[in-house]
Motif scaffolding. Structure first.
Motif, PDB file in Angstrom:
ATOM      1  N   GLY A   1      22.583   2.797  31.078  1.00 21.37           N
ATOM      2  CA  GLY A   1      23.365   1.558  30.795  1.00 21.37           C
ATOM      3  C   GLY A   1      23.736   1.277  29.620  1.00 21.37           C
ATOM      4  N   SER A   2      24.193  -0.032  29.608  1.00 18.90           N
ATOM      5  CA  SER A   2      24.580  -0.789  28.431  1.00 18.90           C
ATOM      6  C   SER A   2      24.031  -1.729  27.777  1.00 18.90           C
ATOM      7  N   LEU A   3      23.811  -1.921  26.421  1.00 19.57           N
ATOM      8  CA  LEU A   3      23.112  -2.844  25.851  1.00 19.57           C
ATOM      9  C   LEU A   3      23.693  -3.227  24.586  1.00 19.57           C
ATOM     10  N   ILE A   4      23.887  -4.576  24.374  1.00 19.58           N
ATOM     11  CA  ILE A   4      24.473  -5.029  23.171  1.00 19.58           C
ATOM     12  C   ILE A   4      23.431  -5.750  22.498  1.00 19.58           C
ATOM     13  N   VAL A   5      23.062  -5.587  21.361  1.00 18.90           N
ATOM     14  CA  VAL A   5      22.204  -6.212  20.388  1.00 18.90           C
ATOM     15  C   VAL A   5      22.623  -7.060  19.455  1.00 18.90           C
ATOM     16  N   ARG A   6      22.333  -8.302  19.308  1.00 19.45           N
ATOM     17  CA  ARG A   6      22.947  -8.968  17.933  1.00 19.45           C
ATOM     18  C   ARG A   6      21.703  -9.334  17.276  1.00 19.45           C
ATOM     19  N   VAL A   7      21.727  -8.812  16.142  1.00 17.74           N
ATOM     20  CA  VAL A   7      20.480  -9.305  15.175  1.00 17.74           C
ATOM     21  C   VAL A   7      20.920 -10.028  13.930  1.00 17.74           C
ATOM     22  N   ARG A   8      20.251 -11.390  14.148  1.00 18.48           N
ATOM     23  CA  ARG A   8      20.799 -12.342  12.998  1.00 18.48           C
ATOM     24  C   ARG A   8      20.112 -12.289  11.807  1.00 18.48           C
ATOM     25  N   HIS A   9      18.711 -11.599  11.836  1.00 18.91           N
ATOM     26  CA  HIS A   9      17.933 -11.740  10.617  1.00 18.91           C
ATOM     27  C   HIS A   9      16.917 -10.540  10.576  1.00 18.91           C
ATOM     28  N   VAL A  10      16.824  -9.963   9.440  1.00 20.53           N
ATOM     29  CA  VAL A  10      16.270  -8.660   8.855  1.00 20.53           C
ATOM     30  C   VAL A  10      15.433  -8.742   7.770  1.00 20.53           C
ATOM     31  N   ASP A  11      14.102  -8.714   7.940  1.00 20.78           N
ATOM     32  CA  ASP A  11      13.423  -8.883   6.659  1.00 20.78           C
ATOM     33  C   ASP A  11      12.678  -7.374   6.282  1.00 20.78           C
ATOM     34  N   ASP A  12      12.394  -7.404   5.142  1.00 28.01           N
ATOM     35  CA  ASP A  12      12.126  -5.943   4.756  1.00 28.01           C
ATOM     36  C   ASP A  12      11.100  -5.358   5.540  1.00 28.01           C
ATOM     37  N   GLU A  13      10.108  -5.836   6.332  1.00 27.66           N
ATOM     38  CA  GLU A  13       9.251  -5.277   6.947  1.00 27.66           C
ATOM     39  C   GLU A  13       9.628  -5.363   8.307  1.00 27.66           C
ATOM     40  N   ASP A  14      10.619  -5.889   8.723  1.00 27.13           N
ATOM     41  CA  ASP A  14      10.917  -5.777  10.295  1.00 27.13           C
ATOM     42  C   ASP A  14      11.549  -4.390  10.838  1.00 27.13           C
ATOM     43  N   SER A  15      11.178  -4.337  11.999  1.00 29.34           N
ATOM     44  CA  SER A  15      11.491  -2.824  12.779  1.00 29.34           C
ATOM     45  C   SER A  15      12.384  -3.134  13.953  1.00 29.34           C
ATOM     46  N   TYR A  16      13.605  -2.948  14.058  1.00 29.35           N
ATOM     47  CA  TYR A  16      14.299  -3.061  15.463  1.00 29.35           C
ATOM     48  C   TYR A  16      14.638  -1.696  15.836  1.00 29.35           C
ATOM     49  N   GLU A  17      14.310  -1.116  16.917  1.00 29.64           N
ATOM     50  CA  GLU A  17      14.803   0.031  17.237  1.00 29.64           C
ATOM     51  C   GLU A  17      14.903   0.276  18.755  1.00 29.64           C
ATOM     52  N   VAL A  18      15.994   0.810  18.936  1.00 32.16           N
ATOM     53  CA  VAL A  18      16.293   1.155  20.545  1.00 32.16           C
ATOM     54  C   VAL A  18      16.305   2.499  20.752  1.00 32.16           C
ATOM     55  N   ASP A  19      15.458   3.000  21.717  1.00 26.52           N
ATOM     56  CA  ASP A  19      15.045   4.296  21.920  1.00 26.52           C
ATOM     57  C   ASP A  19      15.936   4.933  23.285  1.00 26.52           C
ATOM     58  N   THR A  20      16.629   5.866  23.318  1.00 26.59           N
ATOM     59  CA  THR A  20      17.345   6.677  24.451  1.00 26.59           C
ATOM     60  C   THR A  20      16.878   7.871  24.616  1.00 26.59           C
ATOM     61  N   PRO A  21      17.157   8.314  25.769  1.00 22.24           N
ATOM     62  CA  PRO A  21      16.722   9.515  26.192  1.00 22.24           C
ATOM     63  C   PRO A  21      16.986  10.904  25.003  1.00 22.24           C
ATOM     64  N   ASN A  22      17.916  10.822  24.301  1.00 20.34           N
ATOM     65  CA  ASN A  22      18.240  11.781  23.503  1.00 20.34           C
ATOM     66  C   ASN A  22      18.183  11.426  21.837  1.00 20.34           C
ATOM     67  N   VAL A  23      18.107   9.997  21.644  1.00 21.31           N
ATOM     68  CA  VAL A  23      17.981   9.495  20.205  1.00 21.31           C
ATOM     69  C   VAL A  23      17.310   8.408  19.962  1.00 21.31           C
ATOM     70  N   ALA A  24      16.783   8.049  18.914  1.00 19.75           N
ATOM     71  CA  ALA A  24      16.121   6.787  18.293  1.00 19.75           C
ATOM     72  C   ALA A  24      17.112   6.232  17.286  1.00 19.75           C
ATOM     73  N   PHE A  25      17.452   4.815  17.750  1.00 19.06           N
ATOM     74  CA  PHE A  25      18.449   4.048  16.870  1.00 19.06           C
ATOM     75  C   PHE A  25      17.727   3.228  16.106  1.00 19.06           C
ATOM     76  N   THR A  26      17.641   2.870  14.807  1.00 20.29           N
ATOM     77  CA  THR A  26      16.965   2.056  14.026  1.00 20.29           C
ATOM     78  C   THR A  26      17.840   1.052  13.565  1.00 20.29           C
ATOM     79  N   LEU A  27      17.886  -0.216  13.892  1.00 20.60           N
ATOM     80  CA  LEU A  27      18.929  -1.182  13.249  1.00 20.60           C
ATOM     81  C   LEU A  27      18.401  -1.594  11.901  1.00 20.60           C
TER      82      LEU A  27
END
Length: 661
Positions: A134-160
Motif C-alpha cells: 500500500g501507500s504510506l506518507i510520513v511527515r517527520v518534524r524533528h530528528v535528533d542525532d540518535e533518533d532512528s526512523y525506518e520504514v521497511d518494505t519487502p525489498n528495501v529498507a528506507f531510513t529517514l
C-alpha cells in the motif's frame, strides 16, 4: 567598575542555573531508599531502568472507511478504535476506499487504501514501521542525532535522515517499492547496495535479490497527497503547540475541540467544549490492557488522547480544566494518570464489588502500578506536572518502600462531587463503555474509601482485544505473512495474552508487567564508535522535547543498529562517490555509507536483515551518475520571484547635496 559588576552578576546567575540542573541528579541518587538500592541488579546485569516502558507510543487519531486493528501477539482482527495506544507489535490495515492517520509524537503516518503496516518498534529513540503493501506518507518534524526512523518494505529498507515529507508505495505483489521525497533526505538499502534519495526525487526499486533502480521526477499529487498535506498544514498552524511540547502525542486535536485560558494557580489550561451531561475525566471511554503498562484508558472523544496520558485535571469555577506539564520537555507517556478507590483487600462498596478511580490533580504524584525504576517515577511526574522532587520521593517511599496506604495524602479530585467514577468488575475487565455502566456510590462513602496506586484487577483476554468489533476486514494472508527488509534489528514479537497469563500463573498485575530481556537478543554493533566520555549526560529528569525521557541514558542499551549513528566513516569509504553525486548535509549521518556488519541471526518472523552493502564497480558508478544527471536535467526551472508591488507612497526625495537651511 560597572562592567565588572555586570560580569559578576552573570557569573552568579549561570552558577545558580548549573546547580539547578544538577539538583535532580543528586536527589535521585541521595533520596533513593536503601531497600531499592539492595534490589538493583549487579553492574554486569540489566538494571531496573533497562526494563522501563517506552516514554512514547503511537496513536490512531483518524480513520475513514474500514480500518482494522490487530493487537501484537494476537490472531484476532477487530475494528480500529480511535485513541487506543499503539505499541510495538501492533498491526493496522486500511481496506479499499479507506485511509487512516497515526501519530508518534510530532511524526505523522498516513495510510492510503489497501495499506498494511506493523509497528516493528516504538521506543524512546526508534520508530520502525513495516509496510507490507500500500501507500504510506510520513511527515517527520524533528530528528535528533540518535533518533532512528525506518520504514521497511519487502525489498528495501528506507531510513529517514532529515525532517521532511516522504511517501512510500508497495505493489500488491511486494516486488516494487517507489519512494517520493517531497522534502528531506533518506537512505535506501536493499539488494546489496545503498541509494541516497533527496528532496524532489522519485525513486523506483524493482526486484528482491537484485534491484533495478530508477530515478525521476515526483508525479503530480493525487488525493492522498493532497489530504496529507492539508492535514500537515492544519497541524503547523496549531495554537496548542504554544502551550505543550510538540512531541506530546495527540495535542494536534485540542484546538478544534476546546480553548486555552489562564487559570489562577495553574497557568495556561485547556478546557473542552460540547461536553455531555455529567462529564468527568476518565468517564466517557473504556479500559483496555496494553502491555507493558497494563490497565490503560481509551477515551471516546476525538480529542481524548493527550489530556488522559499527560498532564493533570483540575476542577475550577464549576468546570474541568486540563493542566499540561512543562512545555520545554517531552512528557513521558502514562497509561492513565489516576488514583484508584476501594482497591484495598477486603474492601467492598455498599453496592457490591466495584472498581473506582479519579483523575490526579496538578502537583499530585503518580505512582505507576507497573514495576519501573526509581528514576522513571521522577521523570513521569516532573514532565507531566509541576511537582517537587522531594514530594515525589516522599510519596514513593510511603507507597512502594513502606507499602502503606495513601489515605494520609489529600487528593483534591476525590472530594469533587462527581469526580470519582465506579463501575462493576465485569464492565472494567471487558472493555465496556464506562459512562453507560456507572455504579452509583454515595459521596460520603467515596471520600472515606481507601486510595491505591494500582487496580488489583486481573485482565481477561477481552481486556487485550479492547472495544473493537470482531469480524472486521483483514489484509490478505500474503500481506500478513510477507517479510520485509530491515537495517535495524526489530524488537522481539510480543507473546499472546494466553502465553503471558500461563507464565504468570494467572497473576498478571503487577508482577508480570516487567518487560524481560529476551534470551539471544542480538547485541548492538560497533559499540566503541563513540567513547562514553564524549557523550553528554543531561541532568536526570530534565530533557528537551527531542531527548529521550528516560533518565540515565548511559545505562540504557544503545540502539540496535547495524552501524552506530555518528560513528567515524571507515577509511575505505571516505573517497567513495555519493550515489546521486551529492554529499550529505552537515550533522546528518548516512547509515549506509559504511560497510554494514555481517548479518546476525534474527528471530523476528516478519523481517530479514538487509544484505551487506557492496562497493560499486566503475561501470555501476557511472550508471548512477547518469541517472542523477538525467533527473537533474529534467527538473523544472525554478519559478522566478514575483515582482515587488508598487509602493503605496512616492519614494522619499533624494538630495545630491545637503538641503539648504
Amino acid at each position: 567598575m560597572k562592567t565588572r559588576k555586570q560580569l559578576w552578576s552573570w557569573a552568579v546567575v549561570m552558577a545558580s542555573l548549573a546547580l539547578f540542573l544538577q539538583l535532580p541528579v543528586k536527589l535521585s541518587a541521595q533520596d533513593q531508599p536503601d531497600q531499592v538500592r539492595e534490589q538493583q541488579a549487579p553492574p554486569d546485569q540489566p538494571g531496573p531502568a533497562d526494563q522501563d516502558p517506552p516514554s512514547r507510543v503511537a496513536r490512531l487519531n483518524f480513520s475513514q472507511g474500514s480500518v482494522s486493528f490487530q493487537p501484537g501477539g494476537e490472531n484476532d482482527w477487530v475494528t480500529a478504535v480511535p485513541n487506543r495506544p499503539l505499541v510495538t507489535g501492533d498491526n493496522l490495515w486500511a481496506d479499499e476506499n479507506s485511509r487512516a492517520e497515526v501519530h508518534i509524537g510530532s511524526t505523522a503516518l498516513r495510510l492510503g487504501p489497501t495499506t498494511g503496516i506493523s509497528f516493528l518498534e516504538i521506543s524512546d529513540r526508534a520508530s520502525q514501521i513495516r509496510l507490507a503493501q500500500g501507500s504510506l506518507i510520513v511527515r517527520v518534524r524533528h530528528v535528533d542525532d540518535e533518533d532512528s526512523y525506518e520504514v521497511d518494505t519487502p525489498n528495501v529498507a528506507f531510513t529517514l535522515l532529515q525532517p521532511g515529507e516522504y511517501r512510500l508505495d508497495v505493489d500488491p505483489d511486494g516486488n516494487r517499492t517507489t519512494i517520493a521525497v517531497f522534502h528531506g533526505r533518506g537512505e535506501v538499502t536493499g539488494g546489496g547496495f545503498s541509494y541516497t534519495v533527496v528532496g524532489d526525487q522519485f525513486a523506483t526499486f524493482t526486484g528482491t535479490d537484485h534491484l533495478d533502480y530508477d530515478l525521476g521526477q515526483i508525479p503530480d499529487r493525487d488525493d492522498l497527497d493532497n489530504w496529507a498535506f492539508d492535514r500537515d498544514g492544519r497541524e503547523d498552524r496549531s495554537d496548542s503547540s504554544n502551550y505543550v511540547s510538540p512531541e506530546m502525542t495527540g495535542y494536534e486535536d485540542l484546538d478544534q475541540y476546546g480553548s486555552w485560558s489562564y487559570v489562577a494557580g495553574y497557568g495556561m489550561c485547556w478546557q473542552p467544549v460540547g461536553l455531555a451531561g455529567g462529564w468527568a475525566p476518565y468517564r466517557f471511554g473504556h479500559w483496555a490492557w496494553v502491555g507493558p503498562w497494563g490497565w490503560t484508558w481509551v477515551e471516546d472523544e476525538p480529542w481524548g488522547f493527550a489530556p488522559f496520558h499527560y498532564g493533570r485535571w483540575a476542577f475550577a469555577g464549576g468546570g474541568w480544566f486540563w493542566v499540561p506539564g512543562p512545555v520545554y520537555v517531552r512528557p513521558v507517556y502514562a497509561p492513565a494518570l489516576v488514583a484508584w478507590v476501594g482497591g484495598a483487600p477486603g474492601f467492598h462498596f455498599s453496592v457490591g464489588v466495584g472498581v473506582g478511580w479519579f483523575p490526579l490533580a496538578p502537583g499530585e504524584v503518580f505512582v505507576p502500578g507497573y514495576r519501573v525504576s526509581r528514576t522513571y517515577v521522577n521523570n513521569i511526574n516532573i514532565t507531566n506536572t509541576t511537582v517537587n522532587i522531594t514530594k515525589v520521593t516522599n510519596v514513593y517511599n510511603t507507597v512502594i518502600v513502606n507499602k502503606t496506604t495513601v489515605n494520609n495524602i489529600t487528593y483534591v479530585n476525590q472530594h469533587v462531587n462527581g469526580g470519582v467514577t465506579v463501575v462493576s468488575h465485569d464492565t472494567f475487565v471487558n472493555a465496556r463503555p464506562v459512562a453507560r455502566n456507572i455504579v452509583a456510590v454515595p459521596q460520603r462513602e467515596i471520600e472515606g474509601a481507601p486510595v491505591s496506586h494500582l487496580a488489583q484487577v486481573e485482565p481477561v483476554r477481552g481486556s487485550v482485544i479492547g472495544a473493537g468489533r470482531p469480524g472486521a476486514v483483514r489484509p490478505p494472508a500474503a500481506v500478513i505473512s510477507r517479510t520485509v527488509v530491515a537495517r535495524r534489528t526489530p524488537a522481539p514479537m510480543p507473546r499472546s495474552f494466553d502465553q503471558r497469563a500461563a507464565e504468570a500463573g494467572g497473576h498478571m498485575t503487577p508482577q508480570s508487567l516487567v518487560r524481560p530481556e529476551p534470551q539471544g537478543r542480538p547485541a548492538p554493533v560497533n559499540q566503541a564508535a563513540r567513547p562514553p566520555q564524549a557523550q553528554p549526560q543531561p541532568a536526570a529528569g530534565f530533557h528537551s522535547f527531542g531527548q529521550p525521557s528516560g533518565a540515565n541514558n548511559a545505562a540504557k542499551p544503545q540502539p540496535r543498529v547495524w552501524e552506530q549513528q555518528g560513528s567515524a566513516e571507515p577509511p575505505e569509504n571516505r573517497n567513495a562517490p555519493e550515489n546521486n553525486m551529492q554529499r550529505p548535509a552537515a550533522g546528518f549521518r548516512s547509515p549506509a555509507q559504511s560497510q554494514p556488519q555481517p548479518a546476525q541471526q534474527w528471530s523476528h518472523p516478519l523481517a530479514k536483515p538487509a544484505p551487506p552493502v557492496q562497493e560499486r564497480n566503475p561501470q555501476q558508478e557511472q550508471q548512477q551518475a547518469q541517472k542523477f544527471n538525467n533527473w537533474q536535467q529534467q527538473r523544472p526551472a525554478p519559478t522566478p520571484p514575483a515582482p515587488k508591488p508598487p509602493a503605496s507612497h512616492p519614494p522619499a526625495q533624494q538630495h545630491s547635496s545637503p538641503p539648504k537651511k
